[in-house]
Write a protein that holds these residues in place. Structure first.
Motif, mmCIF file in Angstrom:
data_model
loop_
_atom_site.group_PDB
_atom_site.id
_atom_site.type_symbol
_atom_site.label_atom_id
_atom_site.label_comp_id
_atom_site.label_asym_id
_atom_site.label_seq_id
_atom_site.Cartn_x
_atom_site.Cartn_y
_atom_site.Cartn_z
ATOM 1 N N SER A 544 13.595 18.196 46.724
ATOM 2 C CA SER A 544 12.540 17.401 46.115
ATOM 3 C C SER A 544 11.224 17.667 46.824
ATOM 4 O O SER A 544 11.177 17.834 48.048
ATOM 5 C CB SER A 544 12.903 15.923 46.226
ATOM 6 N N THR A 545 10.149 17.732 46.057
ATOM 7 C CA THR A 545 8.847 17.981 46.687
ATOM 8 C C THR A 545 8.427 16.802 47.561
ATOM 9 O O THR A 545 7.525 16.916 48.366
ATOM 10 C CB THR A 545 7.768 18.211 45.622
ATOM 11 N N GLU A 684 2.766 21.226 43.481
ATOM 12 C CA GLU A 684 1.672 20.291 43.255
ATOM 13 C C GLU A 684 2.150 18.918 42.862
ATOM 14 O O GLU A 684 1.722 17.914 43.412
ATOM 15 C CB GLU A 684 0.727 20.876 42.209
ATOM 16 N N ALA A 685 3.060 18.876 41.893
ATOM 17 C CA ALA A 685 3.463 17.551 41.406
ATOM 18 C C ALA A 685 4.384 16.859 42.397
ATOM 19 O O ALA A 685 5.107 17.492 43.153
ATOM 20 C CB ALA A 685 4.167 17.718 40.066
ATOM 21 N N LYS A 686 4.297 15.547 42.427
ATOM 22 C CA LYS A 686 5.297 14.771 43.159
ATOM 23 C C LYS A 686 6.557 14.734 42.297
ATOM 24 O O LYS A 686 6.505 14.980 41.088
ATOM 25 C CB LYS A 686 4.781 13.333 43.382
ATOM 26 N N LEU A 690 11.987 22.136 44.193
ATOM 27 C CA LEU A 690 12.055 23.555 44.513
ATOM 28 C C LEU A 690 13.543 23.898 44.589
ATOM 29 O O LEU A 690 14.363 23.055 44.940
ATOM 30 C CB LEU A 690 11.385 23.835 45.858
ATOM 31 N N SER A 691 13.893 25.153 44.259
ATOM 32 C CA SER A 691 15.327 25.398 44.087
ATOM 33 C C SER A 691 15.927 26.347 45.119
ATOM 34 O O SER A 691 17.124 26.587 45.111
ATOM 35 C CB SER A 691 15.586 25.940 42.684
ATOM 36 N N VAL A 692 15.100 26.899 45.997
ATOM 37 C CA VAL A 692 15.653 27.861 46.952
ATOM 38 C C VAL A 692 15.216 27.513 48.366
ATOM 39 O O VAL A 692 14.050 27.250 48.620
ATOM 40 C CB VAL A 692 15.181 29.299 46.633
ATOM 41 N N LEU A 693 16.176 27.523 49.267
ATOM 42 C CA LEU A 693 15.870 27.335 50.675
ATOM 43 C C LEU A 693 16.190 28.642 51.392
ATOM 44 O O LEU A 693 17.291 29.173 51.257
ATOM 45 C CB LEU A 693 16.752 26.206 51.237
ATOM 46 N N THR A 694 15.195 29.191 52.113
ATOM 47 C CA THR A 694 15.448 30.425 52.853
ATOM 48 C C THR A 694 15.459 30.106 54.336
ATOM 49 O O THR A 694 14.514 29.509 54.850
ATOM 50 C CB THR A 694 14.354 31.463 52.580
ATOM 51 N N LEU A 718 22.548 18.510 48.695
ATOM 52 C CA LEU A 718 21.510 19.309 48.068
ATOM 53 C C LEU A 718 21.967 19.960 46.769
ATOM 54 O O LEU A 718 21.267 20.811 46.217
ATOM 55 C CB LEU A 718 21.040 20.383 49.050
ATOM 56 N N GLY A 719 23.162 19.603 46.301
ATOM 57 C CA GLY A 719 23.641 20.175 45.044
ATOM 58 C C GLY A 719 25.134 20.013 44.946
ATOM 59 O O GLY A 719 25.770 19.555 45.888
ATOM 60 N N PRO A 720 25.687 20.361 43.822
ATOM 61 C CA PRO A 720 27.124 20.151 43.631
ATOM 62 C C PRO A 720 28.013 21.153 44.376
ATOM 63 O O PRO A 720 29.059 20.794 44.875
ATOM 64 C CB PRO A 720 27.313 20.273 42.127
ATOM 65 N N ILE A 721 27.619 22.416 44.423
ATOM 66 C CA ILE A 721 28.487 23.418 45.054
ATOM 67 C C ILE A 721 27.639 24.271 45.987
ATOM 68 O O ILE A 721 26.573 24.755 45.613
ATOM 69 C CB ILE A 721 29.155 24.323 44.001
ATOM 70 N N PHE A 722 28.138 24.441 47.213
ATOM 71 C CA PHE A 722 27.392 25.223 48.190
ATOM 72 C C PHE A 722 27.611 26.711 47.978
ATOM 73 O O PHE A 722 28.743 27.159 47.783
ATOM 74 C CB PHE A 722 27.865 24.844 49.598
#
Lengths: 867, 107
Positions: A544-545, A684-686, A690-694, A718-722
């Motif tokens: 989440s932003t 920008e928006a609250k 974002l969908s990728v963590l590096t 952070l999601g259903p399946i790692f």
């Protein structure tokens, strides 16, 4: 018996009479024909016209059998005798025969393997009923001035299908589907990420052939919230239970399973695991701007495609608010989609027809090399059979009979080789599957068309390769043979020599090509991409932003995690694209790839700023609405210097973006493709995501670190399946096609070389054997071992050298053309050429010298006594 | 002893029975009429050729007729040797048959 009733004359079937005329000896012709006709007449007059015909053909058959009785008997006897002779010849020179058969078998096996692959690729979507009347509608956006096919799109707007069907009577069916590559699917007990999820119109079942196992074909997905699943998926989620009527959850909405369909065949460009009913919100139904829908039409008669396209376009552009002026629809025949359509957003990466041609060529080359071996070894050995031919001729054999005998022998050998080739291919089928990425099964090999093809091929190779040797062998004059003139050499060796040259030219071209394919592959894998892809772990995550900064810190708390950044995508992965225009200038839509990144993205990926500044926390420049573009973007926008772009405002995605910096170009896609305009901006928006963590990791104790990341990820939900991937590996996956090509090239080149050297070995064996006496005498007269060695190898090396010379320019031009496929390519250096030449020379020297040394070192006393 | 195959013997007898009018089709029809077996042309030609070769039968060219599509017939006639052969064959057969005890076949 004359004076029968006066009924019109009925002539017997002409074809049969003509056939008899051909087959019967002249003195019997008129009698037999006359008897036949008279009897036939009688039968017809008795009123059995049909019976008479049957009787007639029965007579013909009987006559032919009686006529051929002796001939068939004798040819059986001769066949048996020839078979014995052939077998004795095979046994007499075991090495040669082994090389002959093994070479041919390997060659045929290669050809067969390549044929299987090419046939499969060409069979795409050939199974649809009335598939020749099915077309896909795609778009060209003419205002996008992009090279290649980069302004052609495979999917179009939602209202197009119903509008076209309503207004064009020649369209029988029209259907759309929306394709999801990755969907989270949950049943009561099981949860998986699933691929190939289609949201489709019911009419899709009338256009593509999708066999239904359970459920009503006509009303499978015509209610909202209904879903058909494949047998494979049914088994995965429900085991042996009947899934129909059960509920399954996909992307947080429930679907009622209304049917089970067959798993899609391997050869379709639309691979489906789930087909759900397509629901388009009322507001979006007339939205011509969003183009997410693959659209297929089935027409009810033969159409002129060009005309039909024109009338669709002019109709849709005629009424306002529909097709934009710079968009043009075009139709693609269903069967052409896999190989002849390379558009943006294809459902599945298309095949490459150029590679199919190259592979076919390789297959043909290998077969050629093997056939050349056959011709060379057989003619080189011809002299050993000169006496046999002489004797046969003295006894009364005709040249024709001898040719038949030798052709028969080569046919037998090629049949034997084919049998071995079949065994080879069926044993190596799993390897072929791995090599090509297509799952081959035994049924692909053992089916009627393939068998028939291979049988024809066997005949062709057997006759083709056997023809010249048969001509040479049968041409021996018995007088010369018995005088002993025709012993050494076996006639002119010019053809043999030129065939060796051809063989090695082909082999060297293949070596050079392989080396260059690998060098391009290495170039792409090791090229400086302009960003750091090492030690990067990419984890899909729902960030989440509002709080992604704190999530990053959670991961950074581990000592092995050196850095973390959040973004909407990552290099090597597809980007979102926007049509962007420059404020104050009249540019209508330049396509930019857009990526949302956080403040840490640039330093983490080590991206360089050309001019201006990057995103820095707290500075005024990085406030809302700031963006970065790459140098290409600046250039395409019309700025001759990147500096000039600073401060300009871009309009795109419904918002204004101020350019605060220009990034140095970096390769965010594979090196096959040119760098396109790219744009970065901050989230920008609250309440957005974002969908990728590096994460940048230390390589020490990687397993522990991965465990930590996984646990943390689960803890933070952070999601259903790692899942995770390493960036460098993931990026290199972009080169999978090239890797496959390189592997196929390498494998078949190696096999082709093997066959060529087998042939050379056999030839060396035969020629040195023939010169045994000569060598003995030379040694007696004082020749040294080394001088004889040179004498024996010189000829072969010369041939190979000529082959290499011919190969160089061919390889250069071929590979130069191939490299044009890549936007960024390795230089064609001298190294692959030198390497190939050295390898060919060294290997052929090695092959020949085994024999040469043996006979050079032999005791002359034995050599002279030879024969 | 003169040895002929059954086919040759049958054809030879048919020619004998037909007298002057023995040619391909008539021989075929004769055999069918008398024995009920329908032979194919090839089946009659094969023994005919052998009989000519052995000298039991002569072959002469006849006149063309319209129902034969204007082609000439080949007439076959027995030679003296042919007649002698038939006589001998019959004698051998008779001898053997009379030597068979009564009712041997019925068993």
């Amino acid at each position: 018996m004359t004076g029968r009733r006066d009924v019109p004359h009925a002539a017997p079937p002409k074809l049969g009479m003509r056939l008899l005329g051909r087959l019967l000896p002249e003195e019997e012709r008129s009698e037999t024909k006359g008897d036949l006709e008279e009897r036939f007449q009688l039968k017809v007059q008795e009123g059995h016209a049909a019976g008479a015909r049957i009787w007639f053909w029965f007579q013909i058959l009987h006559l032919v059998l009686y006529l051929g009785k002796d001939r068939i008997l004798w040819s059986c006897i001769m066949f048996k005798s020839n078979l014995i002779i052939a077998w004795r010849n095979v046994k007499k020179s075991k090495a040669c025969s082994l090389i002959n058969i093994a070479g041919l078998a390997i060659g045929l096996a290669c050809f067969l393997a390549i044929f299987l692959y090419v046939r499969f690729e060409k069979s795409y979507d050939n199974y649809h009923k009335e598939g020749d009347r099915v077309y896909r509608v795609a778009t060209i956006v003419s205002s996008l001035n992009m090279p290649g096919n980069r302004n052609r799109f495979a999917n179009i707007s939602a209202p197009a299908a119903p509008t076209i069907k309503e207004n064009f009577p020649q369209v029988d069916q029209a259907a759309r589907f929306y394709f999801r590559g990755r969907v989270l699917v949950r049943s009561k007990e099981k949860t998986f990420y699933e691929s190939n999820f289609l949201y489709a119109d019911q009419a899709l079942f009338n256009i593509l052939t999708i066999p239904v196992v359970k459920g009503n074909v006509d009303h499978l997905i015509d209610r909202p919230g209904t879903l058909a699943i494949t047998e494979g998926i049914a088994k995965k989620y429900f085991g042996n239970e009947d899934p129909v009527g059960k509920t399954i959850n996909a992307d947080n909405s429930d679907f009622e399973i209304t049917g089970v369909i067959k798993d899609p065949p391997r050869n379709t460009h639309v691979k489906y695991n789930f087909i759900a009913s397509l629901e388009i919100e009322a507001g979006a139904k007339e939205n011509w701007r969003v183009t997410n829908y693959y659209t297929y039409l089935k027409v009810n008669r033969k159409i002129d495609v060009k005309n039909f396209e024109d009338s669709i376009n002019s109709f849709l552009k005629g009424s306002p608010g529909k097709l934009k002026n710079d968009w043009t629809y075009f139709l693609q025949p269903l069967r052409d989609i896999h190989l002849h359509s390379d558009l943006l957003y294809e459902v599945e990466p298309p095949g490459n027809p150029a590679y199919l041609n190259i592979f076919s060529l390789i297959g043909a080359f290998i077969l050629l090399i093997a056939s050349v071996n056959f011709v060379n070894l057989t003619t080189a050995r011809a002299s050993s059979r000169a006496k046999e031919v002489g004797l046969r001729k003295v006894i009364g054999a005709q040249k024709r009979q001898l040719i038949k005998q030798f052709l028969g022998e080569s046919l037998i050998l090629s049949v034997l080789a084919t049998a071995i080739a079949f065994v080879l291919v069926s044993v190596l089928l799993p390897y072929l599957s791995r090599l090509t990425g297509v799952k081959f099964e035994l049924t692909d090999l053992f089916n009627l068309p393939i068998m028939a093809f291979v049988l024809a091929l066997t005949g062709l190779v057997g006759l083709g390769a056997g023809f010249y040797p048969a001509l040479v062998l049968s041409g021996f004059s018995p007088i010369l043979v018995f005088k002993g003139v025709l012993r050494a050499g076996g006639g002119k060796a010019a053809l043999r020599k030129s065939l060796v040259v051809v063989q090695f030219a082909v082999a060297v071209v293949m070596i050079i090509s392989t080396l260059l394919v690998y060098s391009q592959l290495n170039f792409m894998k090791n090229a400086n991409l302009g960003f750091d892809k090492e030690q990067k772990l990419v984890v899909p995550a729902r960030l989440s932003t509002n709080n992604y900064e704190s999530i990053k810190n959670e991961f950074l708390s581990h000592h092995a995690v050196k850095g973390a950044t959040a973004s909407s995508t990552y290099p090597g992965r597809g980007d979102a694209t926007w049509g962007v225009s420059l404020r104050g200038k009249d540019f209508s839509g330049i396509v930019f790839n857009v990526t949302t990144v956080d403040y840490d993205f640039l330093p983490e990926y080590q991206l360089k700023i050309a001019v201006g500044e990057g995103f820095t926390k707290g500075t005024s420049g990085s406030a809302a609405g700031a963006c970065l573009i790459n140098e290409t973007g600046a250039r395409v926008l019309g700025f001759d210097l990147p500096e000039r772009a600073l401060g300009s405002t871009l309009r795109g995605g419904g918002q204004d973006h101020r350019i605060i910096g220009v990034l140095k170009d970096f390769h965010y896609r594979g090196l096959q493709e040119k760098i396109d305009p790219l744009m970065f901006f901050l989230p920008e928006a609250k309440n957005a995501y974002l969908s990728v963590l590096t994460l940048t990791l230390e390589t020490k104790n990687l397993q522990d670190t991965l465990k930590f990341v996984e646990n943390k990820w689960k803890e933070l939900k952070l999601g259903p399946i790692f899942s995770y991937r390493f960036l460098d590996e993931d990026f290199n996956r972009l080169y999978r096609t090239e890797e496959t090509v390189a592997k196929i090239f390498g494998t078949f080149t190696a096999l082709g070389l093997l066959i060529a050297f087998l042939g050379l070995f056999g030839l060396a064996l035969l020629t040195t054997e023939k010169r045994t006496k000569e060598i003995g005498i030379r040694k007696v007269l004082g020749a040294t071992v080394s001088s004889i060695f040179v004498l024996l190898t010189r000829d072969f090396i010369r041939l190979v050298a000529v082959g290499i010379m011919i190969a160089f320019p061919i390889a250069y031009f071929a590979m130069h053309r191939w490299l044009q496929n890549f936007a960024y390519r390795t230089a064609i250096g001298w190294l692959p050429f030198a390497g190939a030449a050295a390898a060919a020379l060294a290997l052929s020297l090695l092959t020949v010298s085994f024999q040469a040394l043996k006979s050079a070192a032999a005791n002359p006393a034995d050599s002279i006594r030879y024969e | 002893m003169i040895l002929l195959s059954r086919a040759e013997e049958t054809v030879l007898l048919a020619i004998l029975g037909l007298g002057d009018d023995a040619y391909g089709v008539s021989i075929l029809e004769y055999i069918q009429e008398k024995t009920g077996f329908e032979w194919s042309l090839a089946q009659t030609y094969d023994p005919l050729k052998k009989l000519v070769k052995k000298g039991y039968v002569t072959k002469t060219k006849g006149d063309p007729t319209p129902e034969r599509g204007g082609r000439a017939k080949s007439h076959y006639r027995l030679t003296t040797q042919g007649r002698q052969a038939l006589v001998e064959i019959r004698r051998v057969q008779d001898c053997l048959w009379t030597a068979v005890p009564k009712g041997a076949l019925a068993r």
